[in-house]
Design a protein around this motif. Structure first.
Motif: not given
Lengths: 182, 399
Positions: A5, B199, B202, A8-9, A1-2
């Motif tokens: 990410x 995500x 955060x 970020x996970x 989706x982006x």
């Protein structure tokens, strides 16, 4: 989706290891969590005990739902139909009803339980919610009148549009062809 | 005598200063300091001459409705809180902040309950962000479009939001490995609920309690709302009372039945979160009238859920030729950017339109380009350009 990410996970994993820094807030009791946690997942997680069929649902629907949704779910004070529209999604006049559009039966339970009847939400018992949902699904031809819905049987109902959803491909519309600075 | 002259002067001033005053032809008198003005007050009110108001269409279920920001009456980039658009699904609840609680639970090491007082103690940030309903501008899909900018674009507004980064609060709770989504739930009667990828939470999501310097308005989620920058408004769950961390979306009604985008082939796009770049001319716009040929500063707003607005172009011939508009600084990411375009109207029919480009290079498409890909029934996320026709008599209308 982006993009970005996955990074970020990883950050999420790092967060788990963190110990609290500010020590603000208090731990809820398990009863408090239980009382607040009303959401239901597609696999049925969160569905409470109770049961109901369209037979019981009929009277309830007529007294508590029909004014706004119509006798056959075709629409009333709330104009959008909650029944009908089978096989219309591809046509020039698509009808997005529970039966024609919704991917999961559990969502109907979750929503009616939290939000309906619109004028008096959260006043139905769990049995009543099962019955009302059974009646809405019956109006859509998805269950028989006497089929009993409960935490086990409800998630097993395969909704016709279950596989009708696709990921967001945007940006999907090409920029107009023009030279930069024109 | 003196008194009434003074009142007239004030009214004339409010109507647009010198121009209106000139038209009356009369001599403009200085206001005499003969009477004292109003004393100080506890909570300010706008001038009684100002009438800008939200607009709403009539419905049989007004608690499940929306009201639109009057862009045609506004300046700059911040929308007054009182004119911020509304979209409620079960009315505006009355919540005593002393009673309000936020529960965070699910896949976390330490479930926590916060009072508002406790949230106010945590480190905070303030950010100027636009908020836009996924259904904003859906009036433009059909052939017959909205007659004015309030009806077409009024479900977008821009505020300064203050609150606690959600990442900070999640770190307090300790997110368990494997978690990938949260469910956010409101305390309104319908318990509005939406799933948000972890995500994003955060990254830049806020637990917001402040709007434009004061507490968030009741219509905007008082005392606490989720704020998910750049994404469709519905996901910024108002009156936030619960966050459940999990490993999948919940597929709530408002991310299945609603806020999904139906395509011509019968499939529907799901989790269409981002609001793509959009711009619109707010002056002159539908319903307004230019008093005659001559200079006119064309004004408007542009925004993108993907970041900063880099460029806005304007056309006065319906998009045949384009010229750059001036952008008001500072240009903030995921905020309204005000643009201005000097124009000398020669008095002949004109077609005014703007288009913007954001920091990703994405260019706002035309209505035709959008419909060619998505058909006519996706309802949400319309971001095509909007054309205003200026007729020879100066009246402005939709096309």
């Amino acid at each position: 989706m982006c993009k970005g990410w996955s990074a970020l996970l990883l950050l999420a994993a790092a967060l788990a290891a963190q110990s609290p820094k500010y020590h603000v807030g208090r731990a809820p009791t398990s009863d408090e969590i239980k009382a607040w946690d009303i959401s239901v997942l597609p696999d049925g997680t969160g569905l409470p005990e109770g049961k109901g069929s369209a037979v019981e649902g009929k009277a309830l629907y007529e007294s508590r739902c029909q004014k706004c949704h119509g006798a056959k779910g075709e629409g009333g004070d709330y104009e959008q139909p909650i029944a009908g529209g089978k096989d219309t999604l591809k046509t020039p006049k698509p009808i997005k009803s529970v039966g024609s559009y919704w991917p999961y039966a559990t969502t109907v339970w979750d929503y009616v339980n939290r939000a309906m009847p619109f004028d008096r939400p959260e006043t139905l018992t769990h049995d009543q919610v099962y019955s009302a949902v059974a009646y809405v699904l019956f109006l859509n031809g998805l269950v028989g009148e006497k089929d009993v819905l409960d935490a086990k049987s409800l998630p097993l109902i395969k909704m016709p549009n279950r596989d009708g959803f696709v990921k967001d491909p945007r940006p999907d519309v090409a920029a107009p062809s023009k030279k930069k600075g024109s | 005598m003196k008194k009434s002259n003074r009142r007239r002067f004030l009214e004339i001033t409010a109507l647009g200063g010198t121009l209106a005053a000139c038209k009356t032809g009369g001599k403009v008198e200085e206001p005499a300091p003969s009477r004292l003005g109003k004393p100080v007050s506890a909570y300010g009110e706008r001038a009684p001459f100002e009438k800008a108001a939200r607009w709403t269409r009539t419905t049989r279920t007004p608690e499940q409705a929306s009201s639109n920001t009057p862009h045609q009456d506004l300046n700059g980039i911040v929308t007054p809180s009182s004119l911020h658009y509304e979209r409620h699904h079960a009315g505006v609840p009355r919540i005593d902040p002393a009673e309000h609680r936020l529960l965070i639970h699910g896949m976390v090491e330490r479930p926590l309950i916060f009072t508002m007082d406790e949230l106010h103690r945590l480190p905070s940030v303030s950010k100027i962000y636009f908020l836009e309903c996924a259904g904003n501008t859906s009036s433009e899909w059909p052939e017959k479009t909205a007659p004015d900018v309030q009806q077409s674009h009024g479900l977008a507004s821009c505020s300064e939001w203050t609150g606690v980064p959600l990442s900070l609060v999640l770190a307090e709770c300790g997110v368990k490995p494997g978690a990938s989504w949260i469910l956010a739930e409101g305390a309104d009667p319908c318990r509005m609920s939406r799933s948000v990828p972890l995500a994003k939470c955060l990254d830049d999501v806020l637990l917001a309690y402040g709007q434009n310097g004061e507490a968030i308005r009741p219509e905007q989620g008082y005392p606490l709302r989720l704020f998910v920058p750049g994404w469709e408004g519905n996901i910024s769950v108002k009156w936030l009372r619960r966050i459940k961390v999990g490993d999948q979306p919940t597929y709530t009604r408002d991310e299945t039945s609603k806020y999904t985008d139906l395509m011509p082939d019968g499939t529907a796009r799901q989790f269409t979160f981002e609001m793509e770049a959009k711009s619109v001319i707010t002056y002159p716009s539908g319903g307004q009238k230019l008093s005659g040929p001559g200079f006119c500063e064309v004004k408007g707003v542009a925004w993108s859920g993907r970041g900063r607005i880099e460029r806005v172009e304007c056309s006065t011939d319906g998009g045949k030729t384009w010229k750059d508009a001036q952008l008001q600084e500072p240009r903030l990411r995921i905020a309204f950017t005000r643009f201005r375009f000097p124009w000398n109207w020669d008095g002949s029919e004109a077609l005014l339109v703007s288009r913007c480009t954001d920091e990703t290079g994405y260019v706002q498409p035309s209505k035709e380009e959008l419909i060619a890909v998505r058909g006519l029934h996706s309802n949400y996320h319309y971001n095509g350009t909007k054309v205003w026709k200026v007729a020879a008599d100066g009246s402005v209308s939709n096309v």
